[in-house]
Design a protein around this motif. Structure first.
Motif, PDB file in Angstrom:
ATOM      1  N   LYS A   1      27.750  25.339  10.899  1.00  0.00           N
ATOM      2  CA  LYS A   1      26.512  24.828  11.503  1.00  0.00           C
ATOM      3  C   LYS A   1      25.619  24.224  10.427  1.00  0.00           C
ATOM      4  O   LYS A   1      25.103  24.935   9.562  1.00  0.00           O
ATOM      5  N   ARG A   2      25.418  22.934  10.490  1.00  0.00           N
ATOM      6  CA  ARG A   2      24.648  22.228   9.457  1.00  0.00           C
ATOM      7  C   ARG A   2      23.215  22.737   9.297  1.00  0.00           C
ATOM      8  O   ARG A   2      22.710  22.811   8.200  1.00  0.00           O
ATOM      9  N   LYS A   3      22.532  23.046  10.381  1.00  0.00           N
ATOM     10  CA  LYS A   3      21.112  23.371  10.301  1.00  0.00           C
ATOM     11  C   LYS A   3      20.836  24.841   9.995  1.00  0.00           C
ATOM     12  O   LYS A   3      19.694  25.225   9.821  1.00  0.00           O
ATOM     13  N   SER A   4      21.853  25.642   9.910  1.00  0.00           N
ATOM     14  CA  SER A   4      21.679  27.060   9.630  1.00  0.00           C
ATOM     15  C   SER A   4      21.458  27.290   8.135  1.00  0.00           C
ATOM     16  O   SER A   4      21.864  26.486   7.301  1.00  0.00           O
ATOM     17  N   LYS A   5      20.843  28.394   7.809  1.00  0.00           N
ATOM     18  CA  LYS A   5      20.652  28.800   6.409  1.00  0.00           C
ATOM     19  C   LYS A   5      21.539  30.004   6.054  1.00  0.00           C
ATOM     20  O   LYS A   5      21.507  30.489   4.929  1.00  0.00           O
ATOM     21  N   TYR A   6      22.320  30.489   7.021  1.00  0.00           N
ATOM     22  CA  TYR A   6      23.159  31.668   6.803  1.00  0.00           C
ATOM     23  C   TYR A   6      24.478  31.292   6.152  1.00  0.00           C
ATOM     24  O   TYR A   6      25.170  30.379   6.603  1.00  0.00           O
ATOM     25  N   ILE A   7      24.824  32.027   5.101  1.00  0.00           N
ATOM     26  CA  ILE A   7      26.090  31.801   4.402  1.00  0.00           C
ATOM     27  C   ILE A   7      26.851  33.118   4.367  1.00  0.00           C
ATOM     28  O   ILE A   7      26.394  34.104   3.785  1.00  0.00           O
TER      29      ILE A   7
ATOM     30  N   LYS B   1      27.779  37.500  -7.506  1.00  0.00           N
ATOM     31  CA  LYS B   1      26.404  37.998  -7.613  1.00  0.00           C
ATOM     32  C   LYS B   1      25.485  36.879  -8.100  1.00  0.00           C
ATOM     33  O   LYS B   1      24.371  36.718  -7.596  1.00  0.00           O
ATOM     34  N   ASP B   2      25.958  36.090  -9.044  1.00  0.00           N
ATOM     35  CA  ASP B   2      25.175  34.956  -9.539  1.00  0.00           C
ATOM     36  C   ASP B   2      25.005  33.894  -8.449  1.00  0.00           C
ATOM     37  O   ASP B   2      23.908  33.362  -8.259  1.00  0.00           O
ATOM     38  N   LEU B   3      26.090  33.607  -7.714  1.00  0.00           N
ATOM     39  CA  LEU B   3      26.011  32.623  -6.640  1.00  0.00           C
ATOM     40  C   LEU B   3      25.037  33.082  -5.551  1.00  0.00           C
ATOM     41  O   LEU B   3      24.230  32.284  -5.049  1.00  0.00           O
ATOM     42  N   ILE B   4      25.083  34.338  -5.195  1.00  0.00           N
ATOM     43  CA  ILE B   4      24.168  34.882  -4.185  1.00  0.00           C
ATOM     44  C   ILE B   4      22.716  34.670  -4.632  1.00  0.00           C
ATOM     45  O   ILE B   4      21.873  34.233  -3.847  1.00  0.00           O
ATOM     46  N   ALA B   5      22.434  34.957  -5.895  1.00  0.00           N
ATOM     47  CA  ALA B   5      21.068  34.774  -6.415  1.00  0.00           C
ATOM     48  C   ALA B   5      20.650  33.307  -6.336  1.00  0.00           C
ATOM     49  O   ALA B   5      19.515  32.995  -5.948  1.00  0.00           O
ATOM     50  N   LYS B   6      21.559  32.404  -6.668  1.00  0.00           N
ATOM     51  CA  LYS B   6      21.246  30.970  -6.612  1.00  0.00           C
ATOM     52  C   LYS B   6      21.017  30.510  -5.169  1.00  0.00           C
ATOM     53  O   LYS B   6      20.116  29.707  -4.909  1.00  0.00           O
ATOM     54  N   LEU B   7      21.816  30.999  -4.265  1.00  0.00           N
ATOM     55  CA  LEU B   7      21.638  30.637  -2.858  1.00  0.00           C
ATOM     56  C   LEU B   7      20.313  31.187  -2.320  1.00  0.00           C
ATOM     57  O   LEU B   7      19.590  30.496  -1.598  1.00  0.00           O
ATOM     58  N   GLN B   8      19.995  32.418  -2.682  1.00  0.00           N
ATOM     59  CA  GLN B   8      18.725  32.999  -2.246  1.00  0.00           C
ATOM     60  C   GLN B   8      17.539  32.204  -2.803  1.00  0.00           C
ATOM     61  O   GLN B   8      16.566  31.952  -2.092  1.00  0.00           O
ATOM     62  N   LYS B   9      17.629  31.807  -4.054  1.00  0.00           N
ATOM     63  CA  LYS B   9      16.559  31.028  -4.673  1.00  0.00           C
ATOM     64  C   LYS B   9      16.343  29.704  -3.936  1.00  0.00           C
ATOM     65  O   LYS B   9      15.233  29.201  -3.853  1.00  0.00           O
ATOM     66  N   ALA B  10      17.414  29.153  -3.371  1.00  0.00           N
ATOM     67  CA  ALA B  10      17.337  27.896  -2.624  1.00  0.00           C
ATOM     68  C   ALA B  10      17.036  28.139  -1.135  1.00  0.00           C
ATOM     69  O   ALA B  10      17.190  27.235  -0.316  1.00  0.00           O
ATOM     70  N   HIS B  11      16.633  29.359  -0.795  1.00  0.00           N
ATOM     71  CA  HIS B  11      16.218  29.738   0.559  1.00  0.00           C
ATOM     72  C   HIS B  11      17.362  29.822   1.571  1.00  0.00           C
ATOM     73  O   HIS B  11      17.126  29.721   2.772  1.00  0.00           O
ATOM     74  N   TYR B  12      18.578  30.022   1.084  1.00  0.00           N
ATOM     75  CA  TYR B  12      19.686  30.331   1.985  1.00  0.00           C
ATOM     76  C   TYR B  12      19.703  31.834   2.212  1.00  0.00           C
ATOM     77  O   TYR B  12      19.060  32.592   1.468  1.00  0.00           O
ATOM     78  N   LYS B  13      20.436  32.251   3.227  1.00  0.00           N
ATOM     79  CA  LYS B  13      20.509  33.667   3.581  1.00  0.00           C
ATOM     80  C   LYS B  13      21.962  34.136   3.501  1.00  0.00           C
ATOM     81  O   LYS B  13      22.648  34.247   4.521  1.00  0.00           O
ATOM     82  N   PRO B  14      22.449  34.410   2.288  1.00  0.00           N
ATOM     83  CA  PRO B  14      23.830  34.887   2.158  1.00  0.00           C
ATOM     84  C   PRO B  14      23.963  36.322   2.648  1.00  0.00           C
ATOM     85  O   PRO B  14      23.011  37.111   2.590  1.00  0.00           O
ATOM     86  N   PHE B  15      25.155  36.634   3.150  1.00  0.00           N
ATOM     87  CA  PHE B  15      25.455  37.999   3.575  1.00  0.00           C
ATOM     88  C   PHE B  15      26.950  38.221   3.465  1.00  0.00           C
ATOM     89  O   PHE B  15      27.728  37.269   3.410  1.00  0.00           O
TER      90      PHE B  15
END
Length: 158
Positions: free
Chosen positions: A52-58, A74-88
């Motif tokens: 889904k293009r408009k989602s922020k969930y990864i 762990k580094d990628l998760i931090a980078k995604l969070q910094k860019a306002h994505y929601k990794p899980f």
């Protein structure tokens, strides 16, 4: 420099418009992992599939994905969070205490949600919770949605 045996090959079909791809690409280069855009199931360790293009969930798988290079993820998760994505974390594992404790122990400082689907297809499971995923990062795409899912064609697999 990391050992060649520890390097992973990531696949995605490539879309320069997706900001999350750029974050992942940069992280891969820093860690000396490989990125390929041509589908070759014998070469690929980890798939990055656009949903889904408009989602922020990864959604990031655990076994043979995060567990294959914990520091990188762990580094990628931090980078995604910094860019306002929601990794899980989304894994096929059973929702028992030992599985949750193992994942929490390793990812404790990332503070991300963990979903254990107990063998159920991940995409359907997450949709049942009202979560539409932007990107799936996983070593086993049939665990996401089976072999005939539309996102496979969207990502040039099949």
């Amino acid at each position: 420099m990391i050992d060649e045996d520890d390097q992973l090959t990531f696949f995605y079909s490539g879309n320069p418009k997706e900001k999350a791809y750029k974050i992942i690409e940069k992280a891969l280069v820093e860690r000396e992992h490989y990125l390929v855009e041509g589908y070759n199931e014998f070469l690929i360790d980890v798939y990055v599939l656009l949903d889904k293009r408009k989602s922020k969930y990864i959604a990031i798988d655990w076994d043979n994905t995060i567990s294959a290079d914990k520091d990188f993820f762990k580094d990628l998760i931090a980078k995604l969070q910094k860019a306002h994505y929601k990794p899980f974390v989304c894994t096929l594992r059973a929702p028992d205490k030992e599985n949750i404790e193992e994942i929490c122990r390793i990812l404790e400082k990332t503070n991300i949600p963990i979903y254990l689907t107990d063998g159920k297809p991940k995409r359907k499971y997450m949709k049942s919770l009202g979560v539409n995923v932007h990107l799936w990062i996983d070593d086993f795409y049939p665990g996401i949605c089976g072999d005939s899912c539309k996102i496979l064609a969207k990502n040039n697999i099949v």
